[in-house]
Each structure stands twice: as structure tokens, then as C-alpha cells.
Design an enzyme around this catalytic site. Structure first.
Site, short mmCIF file in Angstrom:
data_model
loop_
_atom_site.label_atom_id
_atom_site.label_comp_id
_atom_site.label_asym_id
_atom_site.label_seq_id
_atom_site.Cartn_x
_atom_site.Cartn_y
_atom_site.Cartn_z
N GLU A 150 10.10 14.68 16.12
CA GLU A 150 10.23 14.64 14.55
C GLU A 150 9.58 15.97 14.03
O GLU A 150 8.00 15.81 13.87
CB GLU A 150 9.97 13.51 13.99
CG GLU A 150 10.30 13.13 12.52
CD GLU A 150 10.14 11.85 12.02
OE1 GLU A 150 9.15 11.09 12.45
OE2 GLU A 150 11.09 11.38 11.60
N LYS A 155 0.98 -1.29 -0.05
CA LYS A 155 -0.13 0.08 0.01
C LYS A 155 0.97 1.21 0.06
O LYS A 155 1.61 1.54 0.83
CB LYS A 155 -1.00 0.30 1.33
CG LYS A 155 -1.73 1.32 1.04
CD LYS A 155 -2.65 1.36 2.38
CE LYS A 155 -1.94 2.57 3.24
NZ LYS A 155 -2.04 3.92 2.72
P1 NDP Z 1 1.87 7.28 8.95
O1 NDP Z 1 2.87 6.51 9.74
O2 NDP Z 1 0.44 7.40 9.48
O3 NDP Z 1 1.86 6.56 7.49
C1 NDP Z 1 2.64 5.62 6.91
C2 NDP Z 1 1.73 4.56 6.17
O4 NDP Z 1 0.95 3.79 6.96
C3 NDP Z 1 0.88 5.32 5.23
O5 NDP Z 1 0.80 4.51 4.26
C4 NDP Z 1 -0.51 5.16 5.93
O6 NDP Z 1 -1.40 5.38 5.21
C5 NDP Z 1 -0.39 3.87 6.85
N1 NDP Z 1 -1.02 3.81 8.04
C6 NDP Z 1 -1.67 4.70 8.70
N2 NDP Z 1 -2.27 4.56 9.50
C7 NDP Z 1 -2.11 2.88 9.61
C8 NDP Z 1 -2.29 1.88 10.51
N3 NDP Z 1 -3.05 1.79 11.65
N4 NDP Z 1 -2.25 0.63 10.14
C9 NDP Z 1 -1.49 0.33 9.06
N5 NDP Z 1 -1.06 1.41 8.22
C10 NDP Z 1 -1.32 2.63 8.52
O7 NDP Z 1 2.42 8.60 8.73
P2 NDP Z 1 1.71 10.00 8.24
O8 NDP Z 1 1.96 10.03 6.78
O9 NDP Z 1 0.40 10.17 8.85
O10 NDP Z 1 2.66 11.09 8.92
C11 NDP Z 1 2.62 11.29 10.08
C12 NDP Z 1 3.95 11.69 10.79
O11 NDP Z 1 4.94 10.50 10.68
C13 NDP Z 1 4.87 12.71 9.85
O12 NDP Z 1 4.65 13.89 10.36
C14 NDP Z 1 6.26 12.49 10.28
O13 NDP Z 1 6.84 12.95 11.37
C15 NDP Z 1 6.13 10.92 10.48
N6 NDP Z 1 6.64 10.01 9.39
C16 NDP Z 1 7.77 9.77 9.48
C17 NDP Z 1 8.22 8.92 8.21
C18 NDP Z 1 9.56 8.03 8.35
O14 NDP Z 1 9.94 7.59 7.33
N7 NDP Z 1 10.18 8.09 9.45
C19 NDP Z 1 7.56 8.67 6.98
C20 NDP Z 1 6.28 9.45 6.90
C21 NDP Z 1 5.78 10.05 8.28
P3 NDP Z 1 -1.90 6.92 4.70
O15 NDP Z 1 -1.19 7.53 3.82
O16 NDP Z 1 -3.56 6.90 4.30
O17 NDP Z 1 -1.79 7.71 6.03
#
Ligand code: NDP
Length: 479
Positions: free
Chosen positions: A387, A182
Site C-alpha cells: 500500500e 482517539k
Molecule cells: P497507523 O495505523 O499507525 O495509525 C492509525 C491510528 O492508530 C492513529 O490514530 C495512530 O496514532 C494509532 N496508533 C498507532 N500505533 C498504535 C498502537 N500501537 N495501538 C493503538 N493505536 C495506535 O497508521 P499511520 O498513520 O502511521 O500510517 C502508516 C501507514 O498505514 C500509511 O502509510 C498507510 O499505508 C497505512 N494507513 C492505512 C489506513 C487505512 O485506512 N487503511 C489509514 C491510515 C494509514 P498516530 O496518529 O499517533 O500514529
């Protein structure tokens, strides 16, 4: 203010990409309509709606897992490593051939500058497939056995959409697993183009399945009983929820979560190079980087000098149209992320840190944030602990190497760190003492498929990349 670095516009043509008005799910080698609703994906630089994308329901995810299971049992796990490698090499070559298309599409859907998607993301994506293709027929020499796990459920974030896909899919397939992946809700388009590439490469149906959607779709993948392996990159909060969801099951899990890396500059460092490394560490990809050097630790004796050089350099950064080849800093990926960056920056000011942004004109549409630096930051400030995931740098100072180590390790995260010094012995001693999965010396944000990547503490567990990255997708001698 007119910058002496004003360049004429040099926009990359978007004619090379063909964005369809709507996209279905990629299941069993075909694009199918989802049974659920749909959502829009927008260009964060303009807020233009790019396409309507299917949101996979629980039953769609179930179909995808079934297709992956069939492909695993009947085809992929029975194929020799050398045969699997041929498909991976073919995918890698098509990625190179269609590199410009992938780069333009990535910049449009994500907001990152074309010079990064073209020169960093896409070449490393191809390199990752080439690299793991090379392992497919040599697994028994890697030290983790050569038995695949089965169906891998993979959930990735929006900051490096295609690169994270490559990090997940290439080793999984090389080891003989099939996948249901996904992409993030805000950046599904390059994953869907990758699905077309799988068709073009004649990959057997069901080996790769791409299901688009939001958090609920991710949850359905992670908790599906017929998924053997979960691989996640994203926030620590969701990573913890996933760890809870799979606890007590037989699923193997790797989590690559957040970071708050220290980029440590000693007084004997080559300061101009260090300033470039600081800029690359925090402003690369708008700071949407889990291993970003978001905390600058600078030795007190050179702090003023480093800050004045850094500000001078930041004033030359060109912020704007991601498709312009001269752009250094593109658009923030979403309105939600922009709100989060703004909120934490306001908190930084309210807590007493001093805020400075490079003077720059931001476009009126889209999501933008000027490169920003906070000085006078203490370890207790939220901007030193959380972060921000944006182009915001928090600066702290130190006097001795031990103080630098103490401050660098004073975080719940442990993904990466940087050390800038002229002394090789100091690099080695710092690397030993820093609790971070990756330590860069006199460079930052360097990625290579042969090098393992992953974190300590709340930055997650498991390694991606290199020989170590195979372990996550093989049963291993003791399993
Ligand atoms: P998320 O952790 O919510 O998203 C990462 C992925 O997980 C997306 O594909 C998301 O879908 C999916 N997801 C969300 N909830 C669930 C769940 N309960 N079970 C399984 N999969 C799920 O990150 P966000 O995009 O919401 O970003 C939020 C914060 O996270 C950012 O501000 C940043 O600080 C941090 N972040 C850190 C990253 C890293 O690489 N360390 C990468 C991205 C974000 P969907 O896209 O629909 O939300």
C-alpha cells in the site's frame, strides 16, 4: 508548461473557522487539561503550526474510560432508543448547519481539497448520523439483539478524520454504547470541533470522550481493561498489534486495515468513464484511501488507448492549495507519508517499472507529490504489492477474465475492487470471484451509510455501515 486548464484562484475563506492556540482533552462533557505533554498539529499545505494539542497519558485515558463507563451505566444504556435517536438527529443537523466550518477545518488540518471535504466528507458524515439515528429505536428488528456492549475504544486514522469518526461514533451511540475516541496525531482538529458539537447538542456528559495523542494513547485505549469493544481503522501493522493485544480478552474487535485494490478495465468498457473512474479511484483524497484503486488492471487490447487517455486526463488535474475550490489534488498529509510515497516510487523505478508524472508545478512549502503512474509493472514489484497510500497508480495488463481475477486476488489484502465493462453478466461473475469486501461496477470510491464496508484477509474483519454495521456494537443473541 501553461495548462489550458489554468483557472483564476478561487480560495474558500478560512474566516469561518476559529482555531484556538491550544486544545485540551474532551472528557465527561468538558475540555480539560491533559496530565501529559502536548504536540503540534500543522497545515500540511503550508507547514504552518495550527495549534498545540494535549497528548493524553495513560491516566487521562483512564479518566475518559471512567467517564464513559459512568455515562453508560447511569444514562445512555438506560435511555430508550427513541430518546438516543433524538440526540443523534440533533448532532446530524448541527453537522449540516456547521458544514462549511467543518469542511474548511478538515481541509486545513488534513490537506484534502475543499471540494472533497465540502461535497463528500461532510455530507456523508451527516448522512451517517441520520442513518444510525434511524436505527436506534428499531434495533430489535436488525437481527443482532438490542443489548449494547458497553464502552467502545475507537482509534482512527488521518485520511478521513471526521468521516472515520462518524463511522465509529454513530453506530456505537445508536446501539447504546458510550465511546472514547482517539483521532490521528496529524488530524485532531475536526474531532475536537465535533466535541463542541456534542456540547451544543446537550449530549449527556461522558457519552462521547475525545482523547488526542499518538500511538501510545491509542495503545492505552485498546489495552484498557474496562473497554468492552475496540474499533480500529489504520495500517495492517498496527491492526495486527491490536489483535495481539486483545487476544485472550473478552473484547469485541473490528479492524479496518489496508488495501491494494484492483480496478479492472475490460475492452468493452466505456473508456472515457473508465478513465474518470481510474482518476477518482487513485487520485481522490491524494490516494490516501484504504480502498483506493491503486492497481489498474487493463485488458491488453485497450491498454495503449486507456493509457493515452489517462495521461491526457491526468495533465488536467489541478494540484495545489486545498482551500481553492478548483483544486483536484491537495497536499500529502505529513512529511512522513510523503517520505514513504517517495521511497516506494523510487523502488518502483529501481525495480524496472516506467514512471510518468503529470506536468505540474508544486508549491514550494508543504508536502506535495505529483499524480504519478507506473507502467510495465509486474506482480512481483513492491509497488504492485504494498500500500503506497498516495497518488501513485501501478498499471498491469491482462488478456482474459480469469487472468484478471487471478491477478486481482494475488494480494494479501481484500478490501475493494472495481470492474469496468458493458456486460452485466460479466460484472456479476467477476464480483463473485473477486475476494474483496466491496466491488464497484462502472464506478469507484462510492460510499453510502446504508452500505456495509470492510475487508477480507489482511484488510481486517467486521463491517461498518448499513445494518451489518450494528453487529459490531451489539451483544447479539449468542454472545
Ligand atoms: P497507523 O495505523 O499507525 O495509525 C492509525 C491510528 O492508530 C492513529 O490514530 C495512530 O496514532 C494509532 N496508533 C498507532 N500505533 C498504535 C498502537 N500501537 N495501538 C493503538 N493505536 C495506535 O497508521 P499511520 O498513520 O502511521 O500510517 C502508516 C501507514 O498505514 C500509511 O502509510 C498507510 O499505508 C497505512 N494507513 C492505512 C489506513 C487505512 O485506512 N487503511 C489509514 C491510515 C494509514 P498516530 O496518529 O499517533 O500514529
Amino acid at each position: 508548461m501553461t495548462s489550458p486548464f489554468e483557472y483564476a484562484p478561487a480560495p474558500e475563506s478560512r474566516a469561518v473557522v476559529d482555531i484556538k492556540p491550544s486544545y485540551g482533552l474532551f472528557i465527561n462533557g468538558e475540555f480539560v487539561d491533559g496530565s501529559g505533554t502536548s504536540f503540534k498539529t500543522v497545515n500540511p499545505a503550508t507547514e504552518e503550526v495550527l495549534a498545540e494539542v494535549a497528548e493524553a497519558s495513560d491516566s487521562d485515558v483512564d479518566e475518559a474510560v471512567k467517564a464513559a463507563r459512568r455515562a453508560y451505566t447511569r444514562v445512555w444504556s438506560r435511555m430508550s432508543g427513541a430518546e438516543r435517536a433524538k440526540y443523534l438527529y440533533r448532532i446530524a443537523r448541527i453537522i449540516q448547519e456547521r458544514g462549511r466550518e467543518l469542511a474548511v477545518l478538515e481541509s486545513i488540518d488534513n490537506g484534502k481539497p475543499i471540494k472533497e471535504s465540502r461535497d463528500v466528507d461532510v455530507p456523508i458524515v451527516a448522512a451517517h448520523f441520520f442513518y444510525y439515528a434511524g436505527w436506534a429505536d428499531k434495533l430489535k428488528y436488525a437481527g443482532y439483539g438490542d443489548t449494547p456492549l458497553g464502552v467502545a475504544g475507537q482509534v482512527i486514522p488521518w485520511n478521513f478524520p471526521l468521516l472515520m469518526l462518524a463511522w465509529k461514533i454513530a453506530p456505537a451511540l445508536a446501539c447504546g454504547n458510550t465511546v472514547v475516541l482517539k483521532p490521528a496525531e496529524t488530524t485532531p482538529l475536526t474531532a475536537l470541533l465535533f466535541a463542541e458539537i456534542c456540547q451544543q447538542a446537550d449530549l449527556p456528559p461522558g457519552v462521547v470522550n475525545i482523547v488526542t495523542g499518538a500511538g501510545d494513547t491509542g495503545r492505552a485505549i485498546v489495552s484498557h481493561p474496562d473497554v468492552d469493544k475496540v474499533a480500529f481503522t489504520g495500517s495492517t501493522e498496527v491492526g495486527k498489534a491490536i489483535a495481539r493485544a486483545v487476544a485472550g480478552t473478552d473484547k469485541k474487535v473490528t479492524l479496518e486495515l489496508g488495501g491494494k485494490a484492483a480496478n479492472i478495465v475490460f475492452d468493452d468498457a466505456p473508456l472515457d468513464q473508465a478513465v474518470e473512474g481510474i482518476v477518482n479511484g487513485i487520485f481522490f483524497n491524494q490516494g490516501h484511501v484504504c480502498c483506493a484503486g491503486s492497481r489498474l488492471l487493463v485488458q491488453e487490447s485497450v491498454a495503449d488507448e486507456v493509457m493515452s487517455r489517462l495521461k491526457r486526463r491526468m495533465a488536467t488535474l489541478r494540484v495545489g492549495d486545498p482551500l481553492d475550490k478548483n483544486t483536484d489534488v491537495g497536499a500529502i498529509n505529513s512529511a512522513e507519508q510523503l517520505a514513504k510515497i517517495r521511497e516506494l516510487s523510487e523502488i518502483g523505478e529501481a525495480e524496472g517499472a516506467e514512471r510518468w508524472s503529470a506536468p505540474c508545478e508544486l508549491p514550494s512549502n508543504g508536502y506535495w507529490f505529483a499524480p504519478t503512474v507506473f507502467t510495465g509493472v509486474s506482480q512481483a514489484h513492491r509497488i504492485a504489492r504494498e500500500e503506497i497510500f498516495g497518488p501513485v497508480l501501478s498499471v498491469l495488463t491482462f488478456r482474459t477474465p480469469s487472468e484478471a481475477v487471478e491477478k486481482a486476488n494475488n494480494t494479501p489484502f481484500g478490501l475493494s475492487a472495481g470492474v469496468w465493462t458493458d456486460k452485466g453478466s460479466r460484472i456479476l461473475s467477476m464480483a463473485n470471484r473477486l475476494r474483496a469486501g466491496v466491488v464497484w461496477a462502472n464506478t469507484f470510491n462510492k460510499f453510502d451509510p446504508t452500505s456495509p464496508f470492510g475487508g477480507y484477509k489482511e484488510s481486517g474483519y467486521g463491517r461498518e455501515g448499513g445494518r451489518h454495521g450494528l453487529e459490531a456494537y451489539l451483544k447479539g443473541a449468542d454472545d
